[in-house]
Design a protein around this motif. Sequence first.
Motif, PDB file in Angstrom:
ATOM      1  N   ASP A  69       0.848  -1.194   0.000  1.00 24.71           N
ATOM      2  CA  ASP A  69       0.000   0.000   0.000  1.00 24.71           C
ATOM      3  C   ASP A  69       0.883   1.242   0.000  1.00 24.71           C
ATOM      4  O   ASP A  69       1.929   1.274   0.637  1.00 24.71           O
ATOM      5  CB  ASP A  69      -0.978   0.008   1.187  1.00 24.71           C
ATOM      6  CG  ASP A  69      -0.309  -0.172   2.535  1.00 24.71           C
ATOM      7  OD1 ASP A  69       0.914  -0.417   2.583  1.00 24.71           O
ATOM      8  OD2 ASP A  69      -1.011  -0.092   3.559  1.00 24.71           O
ATOM      9  N   GLN A  91       0.637   5.047   1.008  1.00 26.74           N
ATOM     10  CA  GLN A  91      -0.221   5.994   1.721  1.00 26.74           C
ATOM     11  C   GLN A  91       0.512   7.317   1.913  1.00 26.74           C
ATOM     12  O   GLN A  91       1.733   7.343   2.087  1.00 26.74           O
ATOM     13  CB  GLN A  91      -0.624   5.445   3.093  1.00 26.74           C
ATOM     14  CG  GLN A  91      -1.365   4.114   3.019  1.00 26.74           C
ATOM     15  CD  GLN A  91      -1.919   3.675   4.371  1.00 26.74           C
ATOM     16  OE1 GLN A  91      -2.391   4.473   5.155  1.00 26.74           O
ATOM     17  NE2 GLN A  91      -1.891   2.378   4.626  1.00 26.74           N
ATOM     18  N   TYR A 119      -4.354   6.868  -0.731  1.00 24.71           N
ATOM     19  CA  TYR A 119      -4.218   5.426  -0.471  1.00 24.71           C
ATOM     20  C   TYR A 119      -4.254   4.706  -1.818  1.00 24.71           C
ATOM     21  O   TYR A 119      -5.200   4.863  -2.582  1.00 24.71           O
ATOM     22  CB  TYR A 119      -5.372   4.942   0.407  1.00 24.71           C
ATOM     23  CG  TYR A 119      -5.316   3.480   0.803  1.00 24.71           C
ATOM     24  CD1 TYR A 119      -4.712   3.074   1.988  1.00 24.71           C
ATOM     25  CD2 TYR A 119      -5.875   2.498  -0.019  1.00 24.71           C
ATOM     26  CE1 TYR A 119      -4.677   1.745   2.358  1.00 24.71           C
ATOM     27  CE2 TYR A 119      -5.843   1.154   0.349  1.00 24.71           C
ATOM     28  CZ  TYR A 119      -5.245   0.792   1.538  1.00 24.71           C
ATOM     29  OH  TYR A 119      -5.212  -0.539   1.909  1.00 24.71           O
ATOM     30  N   SER A 123       3.558   2.540   6.507  1.00 26.12           N
ATOM     31  CA  SER A 123       3.265   3.526   5.463  1.00 26.12           C
ATOM     32  C   SER A 123       3.894   4.859   5.858  1.00 26.12           C
ATOM     33  O   SER A 123       4.376   5.025   6.982  1.00 26.12           O
ATOM     34  CB  SER A 123       1.752   3.687   5.299  1.00 26.12           C
ATOM     35  OG  SER A 123       1.265   4.609   6.256  1.00 26.12           O
ATOM     36  N   ARG A 135      -4.367   6.246  10.117  1.00 27.16           N
ATOM     37  CA  ARG A 135      -5.564   6.166   9.243  1.00 27.16           C
ATOM     38  C   ARG A 135      -6.237   7.528   9.061  1.00 27.16           C
ATOM     39  O   ARG A 135      -6.709   7.847   7.979  1.00 27.16           O
ATOM     40  CB  ARG A 135      -6.571   5.169   9.827  1.00 27.16           C
ATOM     41  CG  ARG A 135      -6.150   3.719   9.690  1.00 27.16           C
ATOM     42  CD  ARG A 135      -7.235   2.791  10.224  1.00 27.16           C
ATOM     43  NE  ARG A 135      -6.920   1.397  10.012  1.00 27.16           N
ATOM     44  CZ  ARG A 135      -6.292   0.612  10.910  1.00 27.16           C
ATOM     45  NH1 ARG A 135      -5.925   1.106  12.068  1.00 27.16           N
ATOM     46  NH2 ARG A 135      -6.048  -0.651  10.629  1.00 27.16           N
ATOM     47  N   THR A 163      -4.492   9.364   6.303  1.00 34.03           N
ATOM     48  CA  THR A 163      -4.701   8.784   4.969  1.00 34.03           C
ATOM     49  C   THR A 163      -6.097   9.084   4.439  1.00 34.03           C
ATOM     50  O   THR A 163      -6.272   9.438   3.271  1.00 34.03           O
ATOM     51  CB  THR A 163      -4.518   7.257   5.039  1.00 34.03           C
ATOM     52  OG1 THR A 163      -3.190   6.982   5.490  1.00 34.03           O
ATOM     53  CG2 THR A 163      -4.754   6.605   3.685  1.00 34.03           C
TER      54      THR A 163
END
Length: 365
Positions: free
Chosen positions: A54, A56, A61, A163, A345, A348
């Motif tokens: 991933d 980010q 994302y 990330s 999170r 992101t």
Amino acid sequence: MAEQRSFLPRSEFPRLLSELATVGYRCIGPRVRDGAIVYEPIKGVEDFPRGIHDRQAPGEYRLEQTAEPRFFAWANGPQALRPLTFAGRDKLWTAERGTDGSVEFTGEPPQAEPLAVIGVRACDLAALYVHDQHFMQTGHPDPWYTARRQNLFLVAVNCTHPSLNCFCASTGDGPRATYGYDLALSELDEGFLIEARSAKGERVLAGLPVREASAQQTETADRDIESAAQRQVKSVPSRNLRDVLFARLDHPRWNEVAQRCLSCTNCTLVCPTCFCHDETEVPSLDGRRSEHYREWGSCFTQSHSYIHGITIRADTRTRYRQWLTHKVGSWHDQFGRSGCVGCGRCITWCPVGIDITEELAAICR
Ligand code: SF4
Ligand code: SF4
């Protein structure tokens, strides 16, 4: 409990799923859906995001396919364990009016099947620890949360691919899983180091075709985790910002961030430690019956602070300030720690890329 790590060859990884199924668990694991990694029921190892990375960044994302054999070469997806324990919507009770005018309340018993979650990250375990305090370790434990939580079997995976938004090393919550799991995996190209931390974990481990991990495998796994911590580029200024935040409630930065914040609630919906909720009544058209629901809420909505005809936090400035001063400040009074586990999170999935670490740095500088 034994903490010595065993080695499970990659070719034998399906045995972990079959062993968990044998002892009665439905397996939940990471898979790709709609361009993101989500925890969903899995049928076999072919469902895992093999070779997926991933990418980010604030407000960004993306998944990328690589030729790597690894299943867990990514940081995280939009949700941690929260939907599995604190569901997005629960019916709490039904009220029904009898012919004599009396009203009868019927509780809705929580439904919880045994679930084994594979791929849980250290930051997610830290968030679960706080939710356990909030939902279970009170005078009135929440029956829905408790039933689901007690049926979980947690297979952690130590993080090796943070990330750009991760900062769990600075909050002290990762990237290595150190508590709260039944089994923990460290992924190598050729397989997995595996260790148990509970009696349930020991029983599952005993059914797997493992052998003793070599010194080189252990060293490689530990080096990968250490490297993951060192590669994190974001951090919090301190693990306890309670006093400094409450001393700066009039800081001009609150106005600045409010110019960018859309009050969209995304950050609170992806945060693994948020627990605000709304309660709603859904009456039948004939007025004889009503269902009462609990649904995820957010301190970023206008209705969240509506009390007796007044919206207490009418503007975005006071809502953003409420979120940060509660999450990182007064959580210390409630739970003895910050409510931020460094998963990144909220950075992101913020549509305008607001970065909690930058805001904290600006306010606490
Ligand atoms: S505040 Fe942001 S970084 Fe911290 S736990 Fe919540 S979503 Fe993760
Ligand atoms: S996700 Fe970003 S824009 Fe949305 S409420 Fe949170 S900080 Fe504001």
